[in-house]
Design a protein around this motif. Sequence first.
Motif, PDB file in Angstrom:
ATOM      1  N   PRO A 179       0.835  -1.213   0.000  1.00  0.00           N
ATOM      2  CA  PRO A 179       0.000   0.000   0.000  1.00  0.00           C
ATOM      3  C   PRO A 179       0.866   1.258   0.000  1.00  0.00           C
ATOM      4  O   PRO A 179       2.015   1.224   0.446  1.00  0.00           O
ATOM      5  CB  PRO A 179      -0.751  -0.123   1.330  1.00  0.00           C
ATOM      6  CG  PRO A 179       0.220  -0.832   2.222  1.00  0.00           C
ATOM      7  CD  PRO A 179       0.966  -1.803   1.340  1.00  0.00           C
ATOM      8  N   LEU A 180       0.305   2.360  -0.477  1.00  0.00           N
ATOM      9  CA  LEU A 180       1.005   3.631  -0.499  1.00  0.00           C
ATOM     10  C   LEU A 180       0.160   4.697   0.186  1.00  0.00           C
ATOM     11  O   LEU A 180      -1.066   4.560   0.271  1.00  0.00           O
ATOM     12  CB  LEU A 180       1.295   4.058  -1.941  1.00  0.00           C
ATOM     13  CG  LEU A 180       2.333   3.235  -2.698  1.00  0.00           C
ATOM     14  CD1 LEU A 180       2.412   3.703  -4.146  1.00  0.00           C
ATOM     15  CD2 LEU A 180       3.704   3.351  -2.047  1.00  0.00           C
ATOM     16  N   PRO A 181       0.774   5.771   0.659  1.00  0.00           N
ATOM     17  CA  PRO A 181      -0.008   6.872   1.229  1.00  0.00           C
ATOM     18  C   PRO A 181      -0.954   7.460   0.203  1.00  0.00           C
ATOM     19  O   PRO A 181      -0.733   7.374  -1.010  1.00  0.00           O
ATOM     20  CB  PRO A 181       1.075   7.893   1.636  1.00  0.00           C
ATOM     21  CG  PRO A 181       2.342   7.099   1.735  1.00  0.00           C
ATOM     22  CD  PRO A 181       2.213   6.015   0.717  1.00  0.00           C
ATOM     23  N   SER A 182      -2.028   8.066   0.671  1.00  0.00           N
ATOM     24  CA  SER A 182      -2.996   8.691  -0.232  1.00  0.00           C
ATOM     25  C   SER A 182      -2.407   9.942  -0.863  1.00  0.00           C
ATOM     26  O   SER A 182      -1.772  10.757  -0.193  1.00  0.00           O
ATOM     27  CB  SER A 182      -4.268   9.063   0.533  1.00  0.00           C
ATOM     28  OG  SER A 182      -5.141   9.797  -0.292  1.00  0.00           O
ATOM     29  N   TYR A 183      -2.590  10.072  -2.156  1.00  0.00           N
ATOM     30  CA  TYR A 183      -2.132  11.258  -2.870  1.00  0.00           C
ATOM     31  C   TYR A 183      -3.305  12.117  -3.344  1.00  0.00           C
ATOM     32  O   TYR A 183      -3.155  12.985  -4.182  1.00  0.00           O
ATOM     33  CB  TYR A 183      -1.274  10.854  -4.072  1.00  0.00           C
ATOM     34  CG  TYR A 183       0.113  10.406  -3.684  1.00  0.00           C
ATOM     35  CD1 TYR A 183       1.182  11.286  -3.742  1.00  0.00           C
ATOM     36  CD2 TYR A 183       0.350   9.119  -3.252  1.00  0.00           C
ATOM     37  CE1 TYR A 183       2.461  10.886  -3.393  1.00  0.00           C
ATOM     38  CE2 TYR A 183       1.631   8.702  -2.896  1.00  0.00           C
ATOM     39  CZ  TYR A 183       2.682   9.591  -2.969  1.00  0.00           C
ATOM     40  OH  TYR A 183       3.949   9.188  -2.621  1.00  0.00           O
ATOM     41  N   GLY A 184      -4.493  11.840  -2.811  1.00  0.00           N
ATOM     42  CA  GLY A 184      -5.649  12.630  -3.198  1.00  0.00           C
ATOM     43  C   GLY A 184      -6.698  11.787  -3.885  1.00  0.00           C
ATOM     44  O   GLY A 184      -6.408  10.764  -4.491  1.00  0.00           O
ATOM     45  N   VAL A 185      -7.946  12.233  -3.794  1.00  0.00           N
ATOM     46  CA  VAL A 185      -9.070  11.499  -4.367  1.00  0.00           C
ATOM     47  C   VAL A 185      -8.997  11.535  -5.894  1.00  0.00           C
ATOM     48  O   VAL A 185      -8.715  12.557  -6.500  1.00  0.00           O
ATOM     49  CB  VAL A 185     -10.395  12.106  -3.880  1.00  0.00           C
ATOM     50  CG1 VAL A 185     -11.580  11.419  -4.549  1.00  0.00           C
ATOM     51  CG2 VAL A 185     -10.496  11.998  -2.361  1.00  0.00           C
ATOM     52  N   GLY A 186      -9.233  10.384  -6.516  1.00  0.00           N
ATOM     53  CA  GLY A 186      -9.312  10.324  -7.972  1.00  0.00           C
ATOM     54  C   GLY A 186      -7.994  10.123  -8.677  1.00  0.00           C
ATOM     55  O   GLY A 186      -7.925  10.207  -9.902  1.00  0.00           O
ATOM     56  N   THR A 210       4.767  -0.053   7.586  1.00  0.00           N
ATOM     57  CA  THR A 210       4.270  -0.998   6.584  1.00  0.00           C
ATOM     58  C   THR A 210       5.385  -1.409   5.634  1.00  0.00           C
ATOM     59  O   THR A 210       6.353  -0.678   5.435  1.00  0.00           O
ATOM     60  CB  THR A 210       3.120  -0.391   5.754  1.00  0.00           C
ATOM     61  OG1 THR A 210       3.627   0.741   5.015  1.00  0.00           O
ATOM     62  CG2 THR A 210       1.974   0.052   6.642  1.00  0.00           C
ATOM     63  N   LYS A 211       5.230  -2.593   5.055  1.00  0.00           N
ATOM     64  CA  LYS A 211       6.122  -3.064   4.006  1.00  0.00           C
ATOM     65  C   LYS A 211       5.400  -2.967   2.671  1.00  0.00           C
ATOM     66  O   LYS A 211       4.272  -3.422   2.536  1.00  0.00           O
ATOM     67  CB  LYS A 211       6.550  -4.511   4.265  1.00  0.00           C
ATOM     68  CG  LYS A 211       7.580  -4.669   5.359  1.00  0.00           C
ATOM     69  CD  LYS A 211       8.092  -6.105   5.409  1.00  0.00           C
ATOM     70  CE  LYS A 211       9.198  -6.245   6.433  1.00  0.00           C
ATOM     71  NZ  LYS A 211       9.730  -7.645   6.477  1.00  0.00           N
TER      72      LYS A 211
END
Length: 337
Positions: free
Chosen positions: A175-182, A306-307
């Motif tokens: 998983p990756l951090p959120s970079y914004g909706v859409g 997280t990995k």
Amino acid sequence: MRLIVLSALFGATFSVSYATDFSEDFAAGSLGKSWCGCQIDQNRPVTFGSDPQEVGDKHAQITVDPSIADNECEKSEQIKCNAATSGAKTAISGSTFQHDEDFPDDLGPSFIEGLSDYTILKSGTPAIQRQELRLVKNLEHDSADAHEYVITFRISKPDTTIRTRWITAQWKQEPLPSYGVGWSPSPFLAQRYDGGVLYVTVQDENCRCLIASAKAPNQTFKWEKGALSKCKVTYPKKNEGHACTSALVARYGKNPWLDAPSSGWTEMRYLIKAGREKRDFIEVYQDGRFIVRVSGKIGYVPKPGTKIKTKFKIGHYRDYMPSTDVLEVDSVRVSPR
């Protein structure tokens, strides 16, 4: 299954004493349980062909045409990935399903100069077309663990007078951090195809760098050792397409230009250890010939604690094109290093 003779350089760089994680040569003329086909259109299932000179051998044929849309994996698609079907359909028996939470990737800026964009879009025409197979979840691995991917393929030659952003193989981190909706981050490594030109890009966060390509019309730059010079911003909400500076550095072989994959079968080998340390790297070979080694900050910063896992896809992911094109895959092998 076609075998490529490796160069002396390749033999000096890699040991062959390793256990194979996954190997697929499609000789059975069907998809095994290791593939998830939920991003393959039901009306354009994967088919299997053979060459007269390769008696008894089969290869997968992934076809995209003007009717294909994004083909996102919705929750309802789980049945498609788990249920057995007959014939050449792409539903797979016994595969592990993972709901694909990705938003459509922004294919982003092209590095191939001198071509005009294909811009004839009509109402109802999909902006993105996707026909991709992906390895199931239990074949994902920690991005920080070195793995070798070997792909033997060929692809039909598209219109070489227009610029189309097209991915034929991609490695994503989750998983990756959120970079914004859409919007979701681009694959950290991508094998691309643009106006008939094969090329490879690597991400340093949201800075995409061209690390290898075939020769293109009006191509003037040279591959040089050291810091990568062909890098562009990929985050669509800030300075997309502008030049960016990456921490990645490259070392090239004596003949680093890629060959086109439309004239015949080609074997691409990628040795990948993705992470944010100087010792992380990607090496690229074509038909046994050393192309480039890139090292440094590869991919994205993980969420704390997280990995990051690597997810692999192969097939068509492209801007809309009004043509029918076929990616033929003879074999895929993934091995720990």
